[in-house]
Design an enzyme around this catalytic site. Structure first.
Site, mmCIF file in Angstrom:
data_model
loop_
_atom_site.group_PDB
_atom_site.id
_atom_site.type_symbol
_atom_site.label_atom_id
_atom_site.label_comp_id
_atom_site.label_asym_id
_atom_site.label_seq_id
_atom_site.Cartn_x
_atom_site.Cartn_y
_atom_site.Cartn_z
ATOM 1 C CB THR A 94 -107.561 -75.696 51.158
ATOM 2 O OG1 THR A 94 -107.627 -74.292 50.938
ATOM 3 C CG2 THR A 94 -108.751 -76.352 50.508
ATOM 4 C CB THR A 141 -101.257 -74.289 48.337
ATOM 5 O OG1 THR A 141 -102.356 -73.412 48.126
ATOM 6 C CG2 THR A 141 -101.720 -75.722 48.414
ATOM 7 C CG ASP A 142 -102.342 -69.064 49.411
ATOM 8 O OD1 ASP A 142 -102.561 -69.837 48.456
ATOM 9 O OD2 ASP A 142 -103.225 -68.337 49.911
ATOM 10 C CE LYS A 146 -101.058 -71.409 45.158
ATOM 11 N NZ LYS A 146 -102.092 -71.250 46.185
HETATM 12 N N1 ASP Z 1 -105.299 -69.643 51.308
HETATM 13 C C1 ASP Z 1 -105.034 -71.044 51.586
HETATM 14 C C2 ASP Z 1 -103.750 -71.126 52.358
HETATM 15 O O1 ASP Z 1 -102.684 -70.971 51.827
HETATM 16 C C3 ASP Z 1 -104.987 -71.808 50.319
HETATM 17 C C4 ASP Z 1 -104.711 -73.271 50.455
HETATM 18 O O2 ASP Z 1 -104.727 -73.869 51.503
HETATM 19 O O3 ASP Z 1 -104.449 -73.857 49.412
HETATM 20 O O4 ASP Z 1 -103.789 -71.363 53.546
#
Ligand code: ASP
Length: 476
Positions: free
Chosen positions: A107, A183-184, A262
């Site tokens: 993101t 983040t994942d 996370k």
């Molecule tokens: N699904 C995304 C990822 O981990 C979520 C994010 O970027 O926070 O790439």
């Protein structure tokens, strides 16, 4: 209307759009049996379901309207996406530190066009400067897109590629590194980079965002500013994750790459340091360490650390070991598990299994024959705990002793994902199980600590009590 105007939409929603003479980028008033909505019709991904029309509402949120609820759609205008962010030259100030930002995706790598909601990449320094002008107050920034994937698609190839790119930049003399990442799985990558990149002379800061930048509550800009501040000025030369601390935007926290996880699927303050205290608090203009036992910066372009001789010394013990053997798996034990799960890994040529066991590190008796089979087949089995906090202590109960008797090795308080990453990295270095065991049990980057802080579990690390409160009451 041509299907072209309805990009990505299929039956039955396509007919409804045609019937009302609207298409992608139509600004519509939608009257439905669930209420009325005003927004812009977004393009639909080919792989998304065929039954929803997606509107970008004025609030910035997207809403999916089921075709069967649509009573009328009235086009009141059109707002086509502008895929280009206005570029502004990132200002160069020789007095400011030099930071390299690598993009891997997620993101944070996207910026949504405020008017239309289309996702557009923001990577060049000019685009980033256009989106987050405050970055120019902090450092001189150059950027490079390494990958453009959501983080579930990061894997050994990308981890190795990222480590090598970071190494090259550090050796070329930047003051710090920022890595934008989804983040994942940011904690997986943070752990593996902590093993691959050792004794860095400068900070290596991973950053992401939980909310895209079209949403009023986005954490993207602030996380980036915090990460740039850390990379440019922090004395902490470790692989770290920099994300929101408390649920408000008061400050960010820096977490050690091997101890971070996370912990919430949607909160912005989702990253937590487990079984330890975070490394530091970070605000727009300050990094406040919360502990002293970190790897200190040994190089910066400013001041005497930038002296050419000292730079050579700083780089001398910096190591990059970019290897990974993916014949390792994590098995999350559940009561009632059958041995066939282990059998299939053994039969498929896996070299190691990390168990996330119950309590102090347990599995049930029906698994025992599979553990013996693994031992006979030379498949290394290691134990972590699914409680996440605390240690695998396998001497306490008979079960633990029995399991250890079958060759299972407890990994202290190493987190299951960190153990998976370390094992892949260790297997990439040696064929010898004894050498792999030596690498696994020797702490390299805080992945096994001698003890948890006595009050560590009680401190919510960024929630309530706030960290500042924690320092006042617990760390006098
Ligand atoms: N699904 C995304 C990822 O981990 C979520 C994010 O970027 O926070 O790439």
């Amino acid at each position: 209307m041509s299907d072209d105007r309805c990009k990505g939409y299929r039956e039955p929603t396509l007919s409804v759009m045609q019937q009302h003479d609207v298409g992608v980028w139509s600004d519509v008033e939608a009257h439905t049996d669930q209420g009325d909505f005003r927004g812009i019709i977004l393009p639909r991904s080919e792989t998304a379901d065929a039954e929803h029309l997606v509107l970008k509402l004025i609030s910035g949120y997207n809403v999916g309207l089921h075709y069967s609820t649509l009573i009328s759609l009235t086009e009141v205008g059109r707002k086509e996406a502008n895929y280009k962010i206005p570029e502004q030259e990132f200002p160069h100030d020789p007095k400011k530190p030099y930071v390299k930002l690598f993009g891997t995706g997620g993101t944070i790598a996207s910026r949504l066009d405020y008017r239309t909601g289309a996702v557009i990449p923001a990577f060049t320094p000019g685009e980033l400067y256009g989106s987050v002008p405050e970055l120019a107050d902090v450092c001189n920034l150059t950027t490079e897109k390494l990958y453009g994937v959501f983080s579930e698609n990061m894997g050994p190839e990308q981890w190795i590629g990222t480590a090598q790119a970071v190494e090259a930049q550090i050796r070329s003399g930047v003051d710090g590194i920022v890595i934008g990442h989804g983040t994942d799985t940011m904690h997986h990558t943070a752990a593996v980079l902590s093993f691959m990149l050792q004794n860095s002379p400068v900070p290596i800061v991973m950053v992401g965002s939980q909310r895209s930048s079209d949403r009023p509550s986005s954490d993207a800009a602030l996380n980036l500013i915090h990460a740039a501040r850390t990379a440019a000025f922090s004395d902490i030369a470790e692989v770290m994750v920099c994300m929101f601390g408390p649920t408000s935007d008061e400050y960010g926290l820096l977490h050690k790459g091997t101890r971070v996880r996370k912990m919430h699927s949607s909160y912005r303050s989702t990253f937590r340091t487990l079984s330890d205290t975070p490394l530091a608090m970070v605000s727009r203009d300050n990094v406040q360490p919360l502990r002293q036992d970190y790897n200190h910066r040994r190089y910066s372009t400013a001041g005497e650390k930038g002296n050419a001789d000292l730079r050579g010394i700083a780089m001398a013990d910096f190591k990059c070991i970019p290897v990974f053997d993916d014949r390792v798996s994590i098995v999350y034990y559940y009561p009632g598990m059958k041995p066939d799960i282990f059998d299939s890994l053994i039969d498929n040529g896996y070299r190691a299994i990390i168990i996330a066991g119950t309590g102090l590190g347990h599995v049930n008796k029906p698994i025992y024959p599979a553990l013996r089979r693994a031992q006979d087949a030379g498949v290394a089995v290691y134990m972590t705990v699914q409680t996440l906090w605390g240690y695998a202590q396998m001497y306490v109960y008979e079960t633990g002793r029995e399991i250890m008797g079958m060759g299972v090795v407890p990994l202290g308080n190493m987190l299951p994902e960190a153990a998976y990453m370390k094992m892949g990295w260790a297997l990439g270095q040696s064929e010898d199980p004894e050498e792999v065991k030596r690498i696994m049990l020797e702490p390299i980057a805080g992945e096994i600590t001698e003890r948890e802080p006595h009050d560590g579990y009680l401190v919510h690390q960024g929630g309530l009590p706030e960290v500042a409160d924690f320092i006042k009451h617990h760390r006098k």
